[in-house]
Design a protein around this motif. Structure first.
Motif, PDB file in Angstrom:
ATOM      1  N   LEU A  12       0.822  -1.210   0.000  1.00  0.00           N
ATOM      2  CA  LEU A  12       0.000   0.000   0.000  1.00  0.00           C
ATOM      3  C   LEU A  12       0.856   1.261   0.000  1.00  0.00           C
ATOM      4  CD1 LEU A  12      -2.752  -1.069   2.566  1.00  0.00           C
ATOM      5  CD2 LEU A  12      -2.856  -1.121   0.066  1.00  0.00           C
ATOM      6  N   SER A  13       2.134   1.135  -0.282  1.00  0.00           N
ATOM      7  CA  SER A  13       3.049   2.283  -0.210  1.00  0.00           C
ATOM      8  C   SER A  13       2.692   3.400  -1.187  1.00  0.00           C
ATOM      9  CB  SER A  13       4.490   1.833  -0.436  1.00  0.00           C
ATOM     10  OG  SER A  13       4.651   1.331  -1.744  1.00  0.00           O
ATOM     11  N   GLY A  14       2.021   3.095  -2.275  1.00  0.00           N
ATOM     12  CA  GLY A  14       1.636   4.117  -3.240  1.00  0.00           C
ATOM     13  C   GLY A  14       0.240   4.674  -3.026  1.00  0.00           C
ATOM     14  N   MET A  15      -0.456   4.173  -2.019  1.00  0.00           N
ATOM     15  CA  MET A  15      -1.838   4.589  -1.767  1.00  0.00           C
ATOM     16  C   MET A  15      -1.895   6.040  -1.303  1.00  0.00           C
ATOM     17  SD  MET A  15      -4.466   2.601   0.694  1.00  0.00           S
ATOM     18  CE  MET A  15      -6.192   3.004   0.731  1.00  0.00           C
ATOM     19  N   VAL A  16      -2.878   6.784  -1.782  1.00  0.00           N
ATOM     20  CA  VAL A  16      -3.036   8.196  -1.444  1.00  0.00           C
ATOM     21  C   VAL A  16      -3.112   8.376   0.077  1.00  0.00           C
ATOM     22  CG1 VAL A  16      -4.529  10.206  -1.678  1.00  0.00           C
ATOM     23  CG2 VAL A  16      -4.118   8.741  -3.646  1.00  0.00           C
ATOM     24  N   LEU A  17      -3.876   7.550   0.751  1.00  0.00           N
ATOM     25  CA  LEU A  17      -4.041   7.661   2.201  1.00  0.00           C
ATOM     26  C   LEU A  17      -2.710   7.567   2.944  1.00  0.00           C
ATOM     27  CD1 LEU A  17      -5.884   7.714   4.734  1.00  0.00           C
ATOM     28  CD2 LEU A  17      -5.870   5.223   4.615  1.00  0.00           C
ATOM     29  N   VAL A  18      -1.843   6.688   2.497  1.00  0.00           N
ATOM     30  CA  VAL A  18      -0.556   6.483   3.154  1.00  0.00           C
ATOM     31  C   VAL A  18       0.354   7.694   2.952  1.00  0.00           C
ATOM     32  CG1 VAL A  18       1.529   5.035   3.097  1.00  0.00           C
ATOM     33  CG2 VAL A  18      -0.729   3.990   3.029  1.00  0.00           C
ATOM     34  N   ASN A  19       0.215   8.356   1.830  1.00  0.00           N
ATOM     35  CA  ASN A  19       1.088   9.487   1.511  1.00  0.00           C
ATOM     36  C   ASN A  19       0.514  10.846   1.890  1.00  0.00           C
ATOM     37  OD1 ASN A  19       3.298   8.041   0.227  1.00  0.00           O
ATOM     38  ND2 ASN A  19       1.733   7.423  -1.210  1.00  0.00           N
ATOM     39  N   ASN A  20      -0.786  10.918   2.121  1.00  0.00           N
ATOM     40  CA  ASN A  20      -1.418  12.181   2.484  1.00  0.00           C
ATOM     41  C   ASN A  20      -2.617  11.861   3.376  1.00  0.00           C
ATOM     42  OD1 ASN A  20      -2.525  14.691   2.741  1.00  0.00           O
ATOM     43  ND2 ASN A  20      -2.582  15.133   0.562  1.00  0.00           N
ATOM     44  N   SER A  21      -2.355  11.677   4.650  1.00  0.00           N
ATOM     45  CA  SER A  21      -3.405  11.201   5.551  1.00  0.00           C
ATOM     46  C   SER A  21      -4.430  12.269   5.922  1.00  0.00           C
ATOM     47  CB  SER A  21      -2.777  10.626   6.822  1.00  0.00           C
ATOM     48  OG  SER A  21      -2.019  11.615   7.482  1.00  0.00           O
ATOM     49  N   ARG A  22      -4.311  13.473   5.394  1.00  0.00           N
ATOM     50  CA  ARG A  22      -5.292  14.517   5.708  1.00  0.00           C
ATOM     51  C   ARG A  22      -6.551  14.424   4.853  1.00  0.00           C
ATOM     52  NH1 ARG A  22      -2.224  20.190   6.412  1.00  0.00           N
ATOM     53  NH2 ARG A  22      -0.210  19.337   6.941  1.00  0.00           N
ATOM     54  N   LEU A  23      -6.517  13.638   3.838  1.00  0.00           N
ATOM     55  CA  LEU A  23      -7.680  13.522   2.954  1.00  0.00           C
ATOM     56  C   LEU A  23      -8.778  12.697   3.611  1.00  0.00           C
ATOM     57  CD1 LEU A  23      -5.874  12.796  -0.417  1.00  0.00           C
ATOM     58  CD2 LEU A  23      -6.826  14.950   0.349  1.00  0.00           C
ATOM     59  N   THR A  29      -7.546   2.075  -5.422  1.00  0.00           N
ATOM     60  CA  THR A  29      -7.536   1.189  -6.588  1.00  0.00           C
ATOM     61  C   THR A  29      -8.108  -0.178  -6.198  1.00  0.00           C
ATOM     62  OG1 THR A  29      -5.342   0.256  -6.162  1.00  0.00           O
ATOM     63  CG2 THR A  29      -5.438   2.320  -7.447  1.00  0.00           C
ATOM     64  N   PRO A  30      -8.554  -0.946  -7.176  1.00  0.00           N
ATOM     65  CA  PRO A  30      -9.038  -2.299  -6.869  1.00  0.00           C
ATOM     66  C   PRO A  30      -7.965  -3.146  -6.182  1.00  0.00           C
ATOM     67  CG  PRO A  30      -9.742  -1.657  -9.063  1.00  0.00           C
ATOM     68  CD  PRO A  30      -8.780  -0.586  -8.585  1.00  0.00           C
ATOM     69  N   GLU A  31      -6.722  -2.972  -6.564  1.00  0.00           N
ATOM     70  CA  GLU A  31      -5.632  -3.733  -5.957  1.00  0.00           C
ATOM     71  C   GLU A  31      -5.450  -3.339  -4.493  1.00  0.00           C
ATOM     72  OE1 GLU A  31      -5.334  -1.973  -8.853  1.00  0.00           O
ATOM     73  OE2 GLU A  31      -5.281  -3.641 -10.271  1.00  0.00           O
ATOM     74  N   GLU A  32      -5.494  -2.037  -4.211  1.00  0.00           N
ATOM     75  CA  GLU A  32      -5.381  -1.565  -2.828  1.00  0.00           C
ATOM     76  C   GLU A  32      -6.547  -2.090  -1.991  1.00  0.00           C
ATOM     77  OE1 GLU A  32      -3.106   2.640  -3.845  1.00  0.00           O
ATOM     78  OE2 GLU A  32      -5.281   2.609  -3.679  1.00  0.00           O
ATOM     79  N   TRP A  33      -7.742  -2.062  -2.554  1.00  0.00           N
ATOM     80  CA  TRP A  33      -8.922  -2.543  -1.833  1.00  0.00           C
ATOM     81  C   TRP A  33      -8.777  -4.023  -1.496  1.00  0.00           C
ATOM     82  CZ3 TRP A  33     -12.289  -0.556   1.132  1.00  0.00           C
ATOM     83  CH2 TRP A  33     -13.429  -1.265   1.491  1.00  0.00           C
TER      84      TRP A  33
END
Length: 43
Positions: A12-23, A29-33
């Motif tokens: 999950l290193s590329g996931m938006v949540l991991v890189n910007n937790s303020r959102l 993505t389906p893969e992340e899910w």
């Protein structure tokens, strides 16, 4: 699953949540899910 668990998961290193937790709403993505479901025990 917690944010700390998501940050610790290399797949999950590329996931938006991991890189910007303020959102509060972000794309997942389906893969992340699939990883989230697996790690939560629901998948």
């Amino acid at each position: 699953m917690t944010l700390d668990e998501a940050k610790a998961e290399p797949r999950l290193s590329g996931m938006v949540l991991v890189n910007n937790s303020r959102l509060s709403v972000q794309p997942v993505t389906p893969e992340e899910w699939a990883v989230i479901m697996e790690l939560s025990g629901a998948g």
